[in-house]
Scaffold this motif. Structure first.
Motif, PDB file in Angstrom:
ATOM      1  N   PRO A 327       0.807  -1.228   0.000  1.00 23.11           N
ATOM      2  CA  PRO A 327       0.000   0.000   0.000  1.00 23.11           C
ATOM      3  C   PRO A 327       0.834   1.269   0.000  1.00 23.11           C
ATOM      4  O   PRO A 327       0.364   2.326  -0.401  1.00 23.11           O
ATOM      5  N   GLY A 328       2.090   1.189   0.419  1.00 24.35           N
ATOM      6  CA  GLY A 328       2.938   2.375   0.406  1.00 24.35           C
ATOM      7  C   GLY A 328       3.284   2.857  -0.982  1.00 24.35           C
ATOM      8  O   GLY A 328       3.768   3.980  -1.160  1.00 24.35           O
ATOM      9  N   ASP A 329       3.040   2.011  -1.995  1.00 27.98           N
ATOM     10  CA  ASP A 329       3.357   2.382  -3.374  1.00 27.98           C
ATOM     11  C   ASP A 329       2.224   3.125  -4.069  1.00 27.98           C
ATOM     12  O   ASP A 329       2.370   3.556  -5.212  1.00 27.98           O
ATOM     13  N   ILE A 330       1.070   3.274  -3.420  1.00 28.58           N
ATOM     14  CA  ILE A 330      -0.102   3.832  -4.087  1.00 28.58           C
ATOM     15  C   ILE A 330      -0.038   5.355  -4.128  1.00 28.58           C
ATOM     16  O   ILE A 330       0.136   6.011  -3.104  1.00 28.58           O
ATOM     17  N   ALA A 331      -0.174   5.922  -5.326  1.00 26.06           N
ATOM     18  CA  ALA A 331      -0.324   7.364  -5.507  1.00 26.06           C
ATOM     19  C   ALA A 331      -1.649   7.687  -6.189  1.00 26.06           C
ATOM     20  O   ALA A 331      -2.257   8.721  -5.923  1.00 26.06           O
ATOM     21  N   VAL A 332      -2.092   6.801  -7.099  1.00 23.16           N
ATOM     22  CA  VAL A 332      -3.375   6.966  -7.787  1.00 23.16           C
ATOM     23  C   VAL A 332      -4.112   5.634  -7.714  1.00 23.16           C
ATOM     24  O   VAL A 332      -3.559   4.589  -8.062  1.00 23.16           O
ATOM     25  N   ILE A 333      -5.351   5.686  -7.251  1.00 25.04           N
ATOM     26  CA  ILE A 333      -6.147   4.472  -7.134  1.00 25.04           C
ATOM     27  C   ILE A 333      -7.487   4.698  -7.826  1.00 25.04           C
ATOM     28  O   ILE A 333      -8.131   5.731  -7.639  1.00 25.04           O
ATOM     29  N   ASN A 351      -1.924   3.237  -9.743  1.00 27.84           N
ATOM     30  CA  ASN A 351      -0.921   4.021 -10.482  1.00 27.84           C
ATOM     31  C   ASN A 351      -1.058   3.804 -11.990  1.00 27.84           C
ATOM     32  O   ASN A 351      -0.073   3.622 -12.709  1.00 27.84           O
ATOM     33  N   ASN A 352      -2.336   3.769 -12.444  1.00 30.01           N
ATOM     34  CA  ASN A 352      -2.702   3.644 -13.860  1.00 30.01           C
ATOM     35  C   ASN A 352      -2.380   2.274 -14.460  1.00 30.01           C
ATOM     36  O   ASN A 352      -2.349   2.127 -15.688  1.00 30.01           O
ATOM     37  N   VAL A 353      -2.158   1.276 -13.618  1.00 25.38           N
ATOM     38  CA  VAL A 353      -1.885  -0.083 -14.088  1.00 25.38           C
ATOM     39  C   VAL A 353      -3.019  -0.999 -13.631  1.00 25.38           C
ATOM     40  O   VAL A 353      -3.381  -1.006 -12.443  1.00 25.38           O
TER      41      VAL A 353
END
Length: 494
Positions: A327-333, A351-353
């Motif tokens: 969860p620390g990698d999330i910037a856009v969900i 992150n658009n993936v």
């Protein structure tokens, strides 16, 4: 919510006869056996039975039951007319409009009712609010009404109980934060309470007018009409907007639940994208389409991603699908839900993936619509912020429940006899059920009396005006249904 002595009591001035200017109407009597599109932000048990919306709480801890209709946020003028069941036993509550940090409406507490407003709420447990009126009432009021009308820089406010107007006054130089928010009913109780809502009618102007489209929020406005809910003692202070960001910050050792619901109202299909970051610590983050604590679908972010749906009021949700993720990698969900007949297709992008998909097959109808919300469940500490939100949506609407009032809502006939002494008969016909007010004025426009002010069925209605005690002369009768009105002229000749 307690009526504290430190609250300032403001004097009121007589309100002029200004009519609410509204474009939309919502009405339900719950006779259909469901409350689809409603949002129930409560741990209490909620169900529809015998034409009543029932809320039932049986626990040893105090809670607040917050319920909202499908219509979403409203702006400027609004009216609420409601009926409740005689066996309701809640300790107290509120009905009115709630903004991000504000509210205006009626507070009930045991045998007391007050017309109140607040413009900077930092605590819902003991809020600082200003009282326009307070008085004694029966513990169980069967009918009530609230009308709020913008008049220049002021707000005219009228409240009624059991068909009697108990307050008619003005908030002078009303702050802008009182001009938008979501219609809500909040009930307070401990140990055990039950509440039965029989019917409710709301006349309003929608904050978001289109039934489908894209809603974007960058939080440059510090008081958008998002609705806070969760643990009643924590949400007001833990959720705020500053620096163009929505912040959810909680620093304590006790468990809490902190959420915000979008101003769109109930939706069916949607595509919601959040941009932000932060630290959930030992908690979890969720994005949901929620009907109640059982009927919801959504995404939970913990040490993994989980697409879920609710199955019990107090138990964990059922997992549709899951994927490992940090969860620390999330910037856009981004969460997408599409109702496809007998299936709800769910898609998650991080992150658009493309990261996770799932399907809920043959869902109950309560899973097919609901209010969009997001927030955290925190074990001790959480510090998150969001600086941009985009929602592509299709609103939940039905012609039977929400509509623009047609011009031909009613027709008003001439009174008979005319001239008359001392009484005359006034007839009018409604093409559909409507909230109707019929009032009488003298030739100078001075208010004389109200002959009816109630929600009436379609068809022809007849009302007698008795002019005993009035002087001979010309009088006018005015019929209002929604935003439409007609006026007739009659002559009293003694």
């Amino acid at each position: 919510m307690k009526l504290l002595l430190r609250i300032l009591i403001f004097s009121s001035i007589l309100m002029s006869s200004v009519t609410a200017q509204t474009s939309n109407r919502y009405f339900t009597s719950f006779d259909s056996g469901n409350a689809e599109g409603w949002g129930f932000y409560t741990g209490a048990e909620v169900f529809v039975q015998n034409g009543f919306l029932n809320l039932y709480q049986n626990s040893d801890w105090e809670t607040a039951a917050q319920i909202t209709p499908p219509i979403g946020a409203t702006v400027n003028d609004f009216t609420i007319a409601y009926k409740v069941g005689a066996n309701s036993t809640n300790r107290g509550g509120f009905i009115g409009r709630i903004g991000f940090n504000s509210f205006i409406g009626i507070v009930f507490e045991e045998d007391t009712m007050s017309v109140v407003y607040a413009t900077n709420v930092t605590s819902y447990e003991n809020p600082d609010f200003q009282i326009l009126y307070t008085g004694h009432t029966h513990e169980y009021t069967l009918k009530g009404g609230l009308e709020v009308v913008k008049s220049g820089a002021n707000l005219n406010v009228k409240a009624s109980l059991n068909d009697t107007v108990v307050y008619n006054g003005t908030v002078v130089n009303a702050p802008q934060v009182l001009l938008s928010g979501q219609i809500a009913c909040v009930l307070f109780g401990d140990n055990q309470y039950q509440f039965f809502l029989d019917e409710i009618e709301i006349l309003y102007n929608p904050y978001i007018q289109s039934n489908s489209g894209t809603y974007n929020e960058d939080f440059s406005n510090t008081t958008p009409p998002w609705l806070k809910f969760g643990f009643w003692n924590d949400v007001a202070g833990a959720i705020n907007i500053s620096g163009g960001k929505l912040n959810i910050r909680y620093f304590n050792t006790a468990y809490t639940s902190l959420y915000v619901a979008s101003p769109i109202g109930a939706v069916e299909n949607f595509d919601m994208t959040l941009t932000g970051t932060g630290d959930m610590h030992n908690g979890s983050f969720g994005m949901y389409r929620i009907h109640d604590y059982e009927g919801y679908t959504g995404l939970i972010v913990e040490d993994s991603l989980k697409l879920v749906y609710g199955i019990t009021r107090n138990g964990p949700p059922a997992i549709i699908s899951t994927a490992a993720f940090n969860p620390g990698d999330i910037a856009v969900i981004r969460l997408i839900m599409q109702n496809n007949g007998n299936n709800i297709a769910m898609t998650v992008y991080i992150n658009n993936v493309l990261t996770l998909t799932g399907n809920l097959t043959a869902p109950d109808s309560r899973y097919l619509s609901g209010h969009l919300c997001f927030g955290i469940e925190a074990e001790d500490t959480a510090d998150m912020y969001f600086d941009d939100i985009s929602i592509v949506y299709n609103k939940y609407t039905t012609d039977a429940r929400e509509d623009n009032l047609p011009v031909n809502t009613f027709s008003l006939s001439r009174n008979y006899p005319n001239p008359f002494n001392p009484s005359t008969n006034i007839k009018f016909t409604l093409s559909e059920p409507a909230k109707v007010k019929l009032a009488v004025y003298d030739a100078a426009g001075k208010y004389i009396t109200t002959l009816t002010d109630d929600f009436l069925s379609e068809g022809t209605h007849s009302v007698i005006f008795d002019a005993k005690g009035l002087a001979s002369g010309v009088y006018f009768y005015r019929l209002q249904a929604g935003k439409h009105s007609e006026t007739g002229k009659m002559t009293l000749m003694k």
